[in-house]
Design an enzyme around this catalytic site. Sequence first.
Site, short mmCIF file in Angstrom:
data_model
loop_
_atom_site.label_atom_id
_atom_site.label_comp_id
_atom_site.label_asym_id
_atom_site.label_seq_id
_atom_site.Cartn_x
_atom_site.Cartn_y
_atom_site.Cartn_z
N LYS A 1 42.27 35.28 40.82
CA LYS A 1 43.51 36.44 40.73
C LYS A 1 44.61 35.98 39.84
CE LYS A 1 45.03 40.27 43.55
NZ LYS A 1 44.91 41.46 42.64
N1 PMP Z 1 39.10 43.66 41.15
C1 PMP Z 1 40.21 43.35 40.62
C2 PMP Z 1 40.41 43.49 39.18
C3 PMP Z 1 41.58 43.33 41.39
O1 PMP Z 1 42.60 43.17 41.01
C4 PMP Z 1 41.42 43.76 42.89
C5 PMP Z 1 42.34 43.62 43.81
N2 PMP Z 1 42.92 42.20 44.29
C6 PMP Z 1 40.01 44.02 43.47
C7 PMP Z 1 39.14 44.06 42.49
C8 PMP Z 1 39.66 44.16 44.93
O2 PMP Z 1 39.98 42.92 45.31
P1 PMP Z 1 40.64 42.89 47.10
O3 PMP Z 1 39.45 43.59 47.83
O4 PMP Z 1 40.02 41.34 47.39
O5 PMP Z 1 41.85 43.34 46.97
#
Ligand code: PMP
Length: 314
Positions: free
Chosen positions: A167
Site C-alpha cells: 500500500k
Molecule cells: N484495493 C486497494 C487498491 C485499496 O486501496 C484498498 C484499501 N486499502 C483495498 C483494496 C482494500 O484493502 P483493505 O480491506 O485492507 O482496506
Amino acid sequence: MADSSSTTVGVAKTEKIWLDGKFIPWDQAQIHVMTLGLHYGVGAFEGIRAYDCGGGKSAVFRLREHVERLYQSAKIMLLDIPYPAEDLARACVEILKINKMPQGYIRPLAFMGDGAMGLGAINPVRVAIMAWVWGSYLGDEGMKKGIRAKVSSFTRMHVNSNMVRGKITGQYVNSVLAKREAKLAGYDEAIFLDQQGWVAEATGENLFLVRGGVVYTPPPASPILEGITRGTILRLLKDHGLEVREQAFTRDTLYIADEVFLCGTAAEVTPVREVDNRQVGSGEPGRVAKLVQQAFFKAARGGDERYQEWLTYY
Ligand code: PMP
C-alpha cells in the site's frame, strides 16, 4: 466540476496528530516542501477503522494485520520505519483515546522526509498517525442501495512496474486517475481490469461477485491489494457455508452476475447495483451482499464471539 461524493467531503479536525513519536496539535502537523515523499510518492500507508461496540467499549478492527502490512509495504519500498511495530500499534489506539473517538478511521503514514533530493536519495523516514471520523466511504445511500460503477479506461498496475502487495503512496496515482474519470462520467466508482483484461479490483476496494450461488473474487496472483477486508469476507463466507472461488473472471461476467459488491476498510461492504449501465441482478443489494454486510458489522462491533481475535478493545 463540483464533486459532492462523501469520499471527498472535508475532514473534521481532531485535536492531536502523532508525528515522529509525539502527539502534537492538528495544526502543527506540517512538513517541509522538500519532503521527498511529496515529490516522488515514496511512502507507505494504512487505513484502519475502529468501531463503537456499545456499552462504553470500542475496538480497532484487525490492527495487527494492518500494522504488519504497513511494515511490509515499507520493506518493499526499502523504507526503514524507525519504530518497532508495537509502538506504532499502540499509537494507533492512543490517537483515538487522546482525540476522544469511540469510532473512526486511522491513517498511519510512513514517508521519506527531506534532506537530499533526487530519485536515489535516502532520507530519514518519518511517520505520522492521523485519525478522523469517516462515514460510509461510498455514501450512506450507496451502502444501502448499491453504487453505480464503471470499468475504467485505465489498467491496473503491472506486477513488475508497481508493487501490488504494498500500500504505497505513489501507486495511488493509478487509482486517482480512474476515480476522477469515473466521477466525471457520473459514476460512483471505477473497476480496474488487469493487463490481460481480467477484472482486478476497484480504486480502493476489492471486488466480489455472485453467480449461480457461487461467490467469486480475483485470485491473489492478480494485481490486487490483498485486502484485509477481503480476507475477513472470505472467512465470513466460509463460516456461513457459502462456496467461494478465488478465480479470474471477465468484465462481462460483471454484467451477468447476480450480485457484485466491493469491500475495503473505508468502503466496508458496499453493494454495486450497476456496472457500465447494466443493472446487476435485481438492481438491489442481493442476499449474499446483505448477509456479508451484516456479518461484517457484527464482527467489527464485537457481536460475534468467533471473531474476537480481530478486535483490539480500548
Ligand atoms: N484495493 C486497494 C487498491 C485499496 O486501496 C484498498 C484499501 N486499502 C483495498 C483494496 C482494500 O484493502 P483493505 O480491506 O485492507 O482496506
